[in-house]
Scaffold this motif. Structure first.
Motif, PDB file in Angstrom:
ATOM      1  N   ALA A  14      -8.509  13.778   8.103  1.00  0.00           N
ATOM      2  CA  ALA A  14      -8.468  12.653   7.170  1.00  0.00           C
ATOM      3  C   ALA A  14      -9.011  13.067   5.802  1.00  0.00           C
ATOM      4  O   ALA A  14      -8.398  12.762   4.769  1.00  0.00           O
ATOM      5  N   MET A  15     -10.150  13.775   5.823  1.00  0.00           N
ATOM      6  CA  MET A  15     -10.747  14.159   4.544  1.00  0.00           C
ATOM      7  C   MET A  15      -9.855  15.157   3.793  1.00  0.00           C
ATOM      8  O   MET A  15      -9.917  15.267   2.576  1.00  0.00           O
ATOM      9  N   ALA A  16      -8.986  15.864   4.544  1.00  0.00           N
ATOM     10  CA  ALA A  16      -8.019  16.772   3.923  1.00  0.00           C
ATOM     11  C   ALA A  16      -6.727  16.040   3.545  1.00  0.00           C
ATOM     12  O   ALA A  16      -5.742  16.664   3.185  1.00  0.00           O
ATOM     13  N   ARG A  17      -6.758  14.711   3.683  1.00  0.00           N
ATOM     14  CA  ARG A  17      -5.625  13.839   3.312  1.00  0.00           C
ATOM     15  C   ARG A  17      -4.356  14.132   4.109  1.00  0.00           C
ATOM     16  O   ARG A  17      -3.247  14.030   3.590  1.00  0.00           O
ATOM     17  N   ASP A  18      -4.505  14.518   5.359  1.00  0.00           N
ATOM     18  CA  ASP A  18      -3.337  14.688   6.219  1.00  0.00           C
ATOM     19  C   ASP A  18      -2.548  13.371   6.240  1.00  0.00           C
ATOM     20  O   ASP A  18      -3.097  12.320   6.585  1.00  0.00           O
ATOM     21  N   PRO A  19      -1.272  13.402   5.858  1.00  0.00           N
ATOM     22  CA  PRO A  19      -0.516  12.148   5.699  1.00  0.00           C
ATOM     23  C   PRO A  19      -0.463  11.304   6.966  1.00  0.00           C
ATOM     24  O   PRO A  19      -0.620  10.086   6.908  1.00  0.00           O
ATOM     25  N   ALA A  20      -0.259  11.972   8.110  1.00  0.00           N
ATOM     26  CA  ALA A  20      -0.164  11.196   9.351  1.00  0.00           C
ATOM     27  C   ALA A  20      -1.500  10.529   9.670  1.00  0.00           C
ATOM     28  O   ALA A  20      -1.553   9.361  10.094  1.00  0.00           O
ATOM     29  N   ALA A  21      -2.589  11.253   9.434  1.00  0.00           N
ATOM     30  CA  ALA A  21      -3.916  10.685   9.697  1.00  0.00           C
ATOM     31  C   ALA A  21      -4.175   9.494   8.762  1.00  0.00           C
ATOM     32  O   ALA A  21      -4.660   8.443   9.201  1.00  0.00           O
ATOM     33  N   ALA A  41       0.852  -1.195   0.000  1.00  0.00           N
ATOM     34  CA  ALA A  41       0.000   0.000   0.000  1.00  0.00           C
ATOM     35  C   ALA A  41       0.883   1.239   0.000  1.00  0.00           C
ATOM     36  O   ALA A  41       1.454   1.623   1.031  1.00  0.00           O
ATOM     37  N   ASP A  42       1.005   1.861  -1.181  1.00  0.00           N
ATOM     38  CA  ASP A  42       1.814   3.075  -1.318  1.00  0.00           C
ATOM     39  C   ASP A  42       0.921   4.296  -1.092  1.00  0.00           C
ATOM     40  O   ASP A  42       0.067   4.617  -1.910  1.00  0.00           O
ATOM     41  N   LEU A  43       1.132   4.972   0.039  1.00  0.00           N
ATOM     42  CA  LEU A  43       0.259   6.093   0.404  1.00  0.00           C
ATOM     43  C   LEU A  43       0.350   7.235  -0.596  1.00  0.00           C
ATOM     44  O   LEU A  43      -0.591   8.040  -0.704  1.00  0.00           O
ATOM     45  N   ALA A  44       1.433   7.307  -1.346  1.00  0.00           N
ATOM     46  CA  ALA A  44       1.592   8.410  -2.306  1.00  0.00           C
ATOM     47  C   ALA A  44       0.514   8.359  -3.385  1.00  0.00           C
ATOM     48  O   ALA A  44       0.129   9.404  -3.913  1.00  0.00           O
ATOM     49  N   VAL A  45       0.027   7.172  -3.722  1.00  0.00           N
ATOM     50  CA  VAL A  45      -0.978   7.103  -4.788  1.00  0.00           C
ATOM     51  C   VAL A  45      -2.290   7.754  -4.359  1.00  0.00           C
ATOM     52  O   VAL A  45      -3.103   8.126  -5.204  1.00  0.00           O
ATOM     53  N   LEU A  46      -2.490   7.894  -3.044  1.00  0.00           N
ATOM     54  CA  LEU A  46      -3.735   8.521  -2.587  1.00  0.00           C
ATOM     55  C   LEU A  46      -3.767  10.021  -2.913  1.00  0.00           C
ATOM     56  O   LEU A  46      -4.839  10.624  -2.954  1.00  0.00           O
ATOM     57  N   ASP A  47      -2.581  10.615  -3.163  1.00  0.00           N
ATOM     58  CA  ASP A  47      -2.532  12.059  -3.480  1.00  0.00           C
ATOM     59  C   ASP A  47      -3.377  12.403  -4.697  1.00  0.00           C
ATOM     60  O   ASP A  47      -3.936  13.497  -4.778  1.00  0.00           O
ATOM     61  N   THR A  48      -3.430  11.457  -5.658  1.00  0.00           N
ATOM     62  CA  THR A  48      -4.162  11.747  -6.898  1.00  0.00           C
ATOM     63  C   THR A  48      -5.531  11.068  -6.929  1.00  0.00           C
ATOM     64  O   THR A  48      -6.214  11.097  -7.951  1.00  0.00           O
ATOM     65  N   LEU A  49      -5.923  10.471  -5.808  1.00  0.00           N
ATOM     66  CA  LEU A  49      -7.228   9.789  -5.769  1.00  0.00           C
ATOM     67  C   LEU A  49      -8.350  10.829  -5.812  1.00  0.00           C
ATOM     68  O   LEU A  49      -8.346  11.777  -5.023  1.00  0.00           O
TER      69      LEU A  49
END
Lengths: 364, 364
Positions: B209-216, B167-175
């Protein structure tokens, strides 16, 4: 007076099951109800066999939720798309994850219905009721299920063991001669790959068998099931020994693929394939010319083809053989004979023996 | 400086595997090569995600035999027929039983590619590379694979555990936002069904979370994977506890089925389904009105629908719910809340509470 059914156990731990062999089992409601325990039953058959026997299942399970589907007959029906109407019937009838599937038919129905059972709601139980000699001695035992892909036989499937196999010898009375012969190819296979005593017996009784002598048929079916049960119990997932059951199949599948599924029967292709394996083994010097001829003669006495069609060239053979599931790292693994009654799975052979055997297709 | 990836083990004996969670994992060739050990690799993706990430897999596995297939995007592609071109690519590229399948995409690709892996040549290994929040926290973990049937969701499939989940969290940036929200439905599900502390945490951090805070996001994904891993390890085949993961799904699948797959996203349907489960649980007196509203408010704060479409009547709901895989002997089993953070699977409820909840669809 009725003979007691014979029982062969397939020893697979938690997934162990019985093969019951006898005459008139389809009329034995108590046996059927014992073998199929679910409250919801789905019978899958084809348009040839269904009209003959489906009614017996329906009356045995009259007190339960019972549904059935009959597919057109033939190997070309063994594909992914043919499963959809079966799933449809199951869903329309509200069958749950606790249902059991009965495969009533030959190898095509057994493989397809088994795969339906393996994948309906991620897996339900199933029971095999084989109606051909081939299915009784081979395809209904061992848990290999699946369908063909246009690019290769049995390429899509799952390992899914049945809960029971019910082999009613009476159904063989109406089996067409061509189907009987096709089944005999798999019978001969067991003898050649690992049962020398059975080979001797077959040579002495092949005429009685081809005349459907009941005692001969009963002996043959039990013997083959015992052979297969032992091999499957030792190697359920085909990591080793089980691949021996593929004697004649690498060549045979190529014949089936090149001809289009359904032109040659599976057993016919396997018969010619076993003869090719015998010829190649003789070329390698692993068996003598006399042993080779002994194997080929037995195949011929069963009324089976001993040669592949001569219009399949070596390149076409190699194309299909390259897709064989036994292959590892691009190496073509074959089941060859080190002796009559002693086969081996190997990629360690002189490739010229294979080349010469493919070149000679149709001519020897 | 890069954080070390987090690792969650799914304890399934011989089939145990790791979920690796971190930023930039798709650029970590060493990790990819460790997780995918086969010499032959088949990547399955869709036309949205494939163009973004497939190249990284291709270059990581440049020294191996590598093939790939991209399906059209969307839930309506999750059907049996869509598997055929994938099998075709695998066969054309000569991939053997020793190959591994990589599922690169969201839940649809994970379920379909996993089922391809479960059935190609009767089963090959696979690795999940989820690219949506929903797939990271839910569908890529646990080994449920399969496709939809026009008459019901996930009706055809197999249990087939992955070898690893990356699970690469970086891909969520463009989700897309809508996909992020849909994933959050499954996140809220874990909190409601069995993790009260996580529920408290979510209520405090849902905006981050909805703001995609990385730590959250990292915390959420690891927490959900740990929850799912524990449940799956205790009940791999869903004979009991695992069915709790279906909170909101019986109603949700009916919404998806009635609307036609792909109209509502799975997560959106599950969100409305969880609200229905909460309302029904309140009707039964198992949770208070305040608890019900607390659950619904959290769903709403995640930007998710809290009501099913009002054009789906009770009869239509029942039609789809009757096909649910959890049902036994015609009894409709539901996942309901005995408390916030404490769900139960049961057919033992007052049917009037269900009736009233279905009657009120769209109006409450």
């Amino acid at each position: 007076m009725k003979d007691e059914p014979r029982r062969v156990e397939v020893a697979l731990g938690e997934r162990r099951y019985l093969i019951v062999i006898g005459r008139g089992l389809l009329d034995d409601r108590e046996l059927l109800r014992d073998c199929v325990s679910a409250d919801e039953v789905m019978a899958v058959s084809n348009e040839t066999v269904g009209p003959l026997y489906l009614e017996r299942l329906e009356s045995a399970f009259a007190a339960r939720r019972f549904a059935s589907a009959c597919l057109p007959d033939g190997e070309h029906e063994k594909r992914l798309e043919s499963m959809l109407p079966v799933f449809d019937t199951m869903l329309v009838n509200g069958l749950s994850r606790d249902c059991q599937v009965i495969a009533l038919g030959g190898g095509v129905i057994g493989d397809l219905a088994g795969f339906v059972a393996a994948t309906y709601q991620r897996g339900v139980d199933f029971v095999q009721v084989p109606t051909t000699l081939l299915a009784m001695v081979d395809s209904s035992v061992g848990g290999k299920t699946g369908v063909n892909h246009p690019r290769g036989k049995n390429m899509i499937g799952a390992f899914h063991q049945p809960r029971a196999v019910i082999a009613d010898l009476a159904v063989l009375d109406t089996l067409p001669d061509r189907e009987l012969r096709a089944g005999m190819a798999e019978v001969i296979k067991y003898a050649l790959l690992g049962d020398r005593d059975f080979l001797d017996w077959l040579e002495a009784h092949i005429d009685a068998a081809m005349a459907r002598d009941p005692a001969a048929m009963a002996f043959i079916i039990e013997r083959c099931c015992r052979n297969k049960a032992a091999i499957v119990a030792a190697d359920e997932r085909e990591s080793g020994e089980r691949a021996l059951l593929n004697l004649g199949h690498t060549f045979g599948h190529a014949i089936e693929g090149a001809r289009g599924y359904g032109d040659w029967l599976h057993g016919e292709a396997i018969a010619a394939g076993m003869c090719m394996a015998a010829r190649m083994s003789a070329r390698l010097g692993w068996i003598s010319a006399a042993q080779r001829d002994r194997a080929i003669t037995l195949v011929e006495r069963a009324g089976l083809p001993i040669r592949a069609p001569d219009d399949i060239g070596p390149a076409r053979f190699r194309e299909f053989m390259a897709r064989d599931k036994k292959n590892r790292n691009g190496e073509l693994r074959l089941v060859l004979l080190r002796n009559l009654g002693d086969a081996t799975v190997t990629a360690d052979y002189d490739p010229r023996a294979l080349e010469a055997t493919l070149e000679a297709v149709g001519h020897e």
